[in-house]
Design a protein around this motif. Structure first.
Motif, PDB file in Angstrom:
ATOM      1  N   VAL A   1      48.436  39.042  39.459  1.00 46.13           N
ATOM      2  CA  VAL A   1      47.194  38.974  40.656  1.00 46.13           C
ATOM      3  C   VAL A   1      46.078  38.614  39.758  1.00 46.13           C
ATOM      4  N   LEU A   2      46.040  39.694  39.008  1.00 41.20           N
ATOM      5  CA  LEU A   2      44.759  39.243  37.929  1.00 41.20           C
ATOM      6  C   LEU A   2      45.092  37.908  37.347  1.00 41.20           C
ATOM      7  N   ASP A   3      46.146  37.488  36.908  1.00 40.12           N
ATOM      8  CA  ASP A   3      45.823  35.585  36.876  1.00 40.12           C
ATOM      9  C   ASP A   3      45.262  35.336  37.470  1.00 40.12           C
ATOM     10  N   MET A   4      45.308  35.491  38.438  1.00 38.36           N
ATOM     11  CA  MET A   4      45.082  34.208  39.593  1.00 38.36           C
ATOM     12  C   MET A   4      43.876  34.488  39.865  1.00 38.36           C
ATOM     13  N   LEU A   5      42.948  35.645  39.636  1.00 31.58           N
ATOM     14  CA  LEU A   5      41.956  35.650  39.905  1.00 31.58           C
ATOM     15  C   LEU A   5      40.608  35.164  38.303  1.00 31.58           C
ATOM     16  N   LEU A   6      41.503  35.542  37.058  1.00 28.04           N
ATOM     17  CA  LEU A   6      40.112  34.687  36.014  1.00 28.04           C
ATOM     18  C   LEU A   6      40.764  33.385  36.619  1.00 28.04           C
ATOM     19  N   ASP A   7      41.522  32.539  37.173  1.00 25.90           N
ATOM     20  CA  ASP A   7      42.016  31.879  37.391  1.00 25.90           C
ATOM     21  C   ASP A   7      40.881  30.726  38.613  1.00 25.90           C
ATOM     22  N   ALA A   8      40.575  31.839  39.360  1.00 22.39           N
ATOM     23  CA  ALA A   8      40.318  31.458  40.692  1.00 22.39           C
ATOM     24  C   ALA A   8      38.715  31.894  40.950  1.00 22.39           C
ATOM     25  N   VAL A   9      37.866  32.396  39.646  1.00 24.75           N
ATOM     26  CA  VAL A   9      36.549  32.930  40.180  1.00 24.75           C
ATOM     27  C   VAL A   9      35.867  31.604  39.344  1.00 24.75           C
ATOM     28  N   ARG A  10      34.570  31.338  39.733  1.00 23.41           N
ATOM     29  CA  ARG A  10      33.884  30.431  38.829  1.00 23.41           C
ATOM     30  C   ARG A  10      33.254  30.680  37.170  1.00 23.41           C
ATOM     31  N   PRO A  11      33.723  30.218  36.753  1.00 23.12           N
ATOM     32  CA  PRO A  11      32.092  30.619  36.114  1.00 23.12           C
ATOM     33  C   PRO A  11      31.213  31.429  35.630  1.00 23.12           C
ATOM     34  N   GLY A  12      31.119  32.222  34.749  1.00 24.61           N
ATOM     35  CA  GLY A  12      29.923  33.853  34.844  1.00 24.61           C
ATOM     36  C   GLY A  12      30.054  34.241  36.295  1.00 24.61           C
ATOM     37  N   GLY A  13      31.492  34.310  37.423  1.00 25.05           N
ATOM     38  CA  GLY A  13      31.562  35.092  38.244  1.00 25.05           C
ATOM     39  C   GLY A  13      32.500  36.410  37.345  1.00 25.05           C
ATOM     40  N   VAL A  14      32.013  37.574  38.756  1.00 24.63           N
ATOM     41  CA  VAL A  14      32.566  38.888  38.298  1.00 24.63           C
ATOM     42  C   VAL A  14      34.438  38.932  38.418  1.00 24.63           C
ATOM     43  N   ILE A  15      34.817  39.511  38.663  1.00 19.99           N
ATOM     44  CA  ILE A  15      35.749  40.658  38.696  1.00 19.99           C
ATOM     45  C   ILE A  15      35.997  41.659  38.610  1.00 19.99           C
TER      46      ILE A  15
END
Length: 353
Positions: free
Chosen positions: A254-268
């Motif tokens: 799930v963490l891997d998915m978020l790193l992919d799904a968030v835009r460049p410069g985004g926040v997790i």
């Protein structure tokens, strides 16, 4: 009075203990409802973790097991200690269940959740919501007005979600992707929707997907077995990706998915508690200039969280999936959340039944 007392792993006993004494600067509360938290389950199955083991007292509370449990609770004020003049007997309240040093500032702008030896009422001592009565320091008591007491028991976990939102620095109009629709994922999504974000959820469980749709906390819910979630998020955001992501599962994929799904410069924002150290795709974190942020508890979030509910921006009733008496805590509460967890969001306990 009756109370649920934690002795050790898989050893919680319903016992009769003395009622707590009112002291200057404190508030006496009859507990109405107390939620069972994921942290309570971890203590039961794997602990002691936050709970100080027998013979190793907590440096602030001075207590060790057995400890009265319960930190997600609501109730009614029955007495006020000397010096408390801004509350009234009969008021319905919730408690921000912190144990922190007396010298720690708790006003706006102070990160008291990060103070040395921080712990929680109901885990580190000082009574707990899985008992008929409790006495707490005035600074932790928050009036709730007309919010029903059963729903108010969810204010504490909702404040965790609100603090994650604050940590993200997201704004109305942003797009969020929430990884995991367990209790904290659903409540995080609820806060984000209430704050004006577009919210997507990724979840495998059919029951949890249905709960996300039923409660209206998400604009869409994706099953990662039915396609690439990150690709779907990009397709819905003009190819950009989500502005913010929230990790609410403690599952590496799930963490891997978020790193992919968030835009460049985004926040997790990581909201979940991890029982192990996950691998993190550092090249992706670096090349996309992502911010990966931690969050723990809350700090001055309760008033804003209570207002969201009072203003009708959040309906907590659908998240309560069972109500049980204290005597059924293990069979009707802990065992249900362990063996049938996909069917439940929040089981609340009435110590007076």
């Amino acid at each position: 009075m009756k109370a649920a007392r934690y002795y050790d792993r898989k050893d919680i006993r319903i016992e009769d203990i003395p009622e707590p004494e009112l002291r200057p600067g404190t508030v006496a509360i009859d507990v109405a409802w107390c939620g069972i938290c994921g942290t309570d389950l971890h203590e039961y199955l794997e602990g002691p973790i936050f709970i100080p083991p027998k013979g190793s007292p907590h440096p602030i509370s001075g207590e060790s097991a057995p400890i009265t449990m319960g930190h997600e609770f609501s109730g009614t004020i029955t007495a006020l200690g000397d010096g408390v003049d801004d509350l009234a007997v009969g008021q319905n309240v919730v408690v921000e269940p912190y144990i922190i040093g007396d010298d720690v500032e708790v006003g706006p702008g102070h990160a008291y959740q990060l103070s040395k030896d921080m712990n929680f009422i109901g885990l580190g001592g000082r009574g707990g919501g899985l008992s008929e009565k409790i006495v707490v320091e005035r600074r932790w008591v928050h009036p709730i007005g007309e919010i029903p007491l059963d729903q108010a028991a969810l204010i504490e976990p909702l404040s965790v979600a609100h603090h994650a939102f604050v940590r993200s620095q997201a704004r109305a109009g942003d797009t969020a992707i929430v990884g995991g629709a367990g209790p904290i994922g659903l409540l995080t999504a609820a806060v984000l929707k209430a704050e004006g974000l577009t919210v997507y959820i990724s979840e495998l469980s059919e029951a949890r997907k249905q709960m996300a749709r039923k409660t209206g906390v998400a604009d869409d819910v994706f099953d990662p077995r039915e396609g690439d979630v990150a690709e779907k998020v990009r397709a819905l955001t003009g190819g950009a990706g989500a502005d913010v992501g929230f990790e609410c599962s403690s599952v590496p994929v799930v963490l891997d998915m978020l790193l992919d799904a968030v835009r460049p410069g985004g926040v997790i924002v990581n909201v979940s508690i991890w029982g192990r150290k996950p691998e993190v795709d550092m090249p992706k974190l670096v090349l996309k200039e992502l911010d990966l942020r931690g969050t723990i508890g809350y700090a001055n979030d309760h008033p804003s969280t209570i207002k969201l509910v009072q203003d009708g921006k959040l309906d907590l009733a659908p998240f309560i999936t069972a109500r049980i008496p204290l005597d059924d805590l293990i069979s009707g509460g802990f065992d249900q959340l362990i063996d049938n967890n996909e069917e439940h969001v929040k089981i609340i306990v009435n110590p007076n039944l």
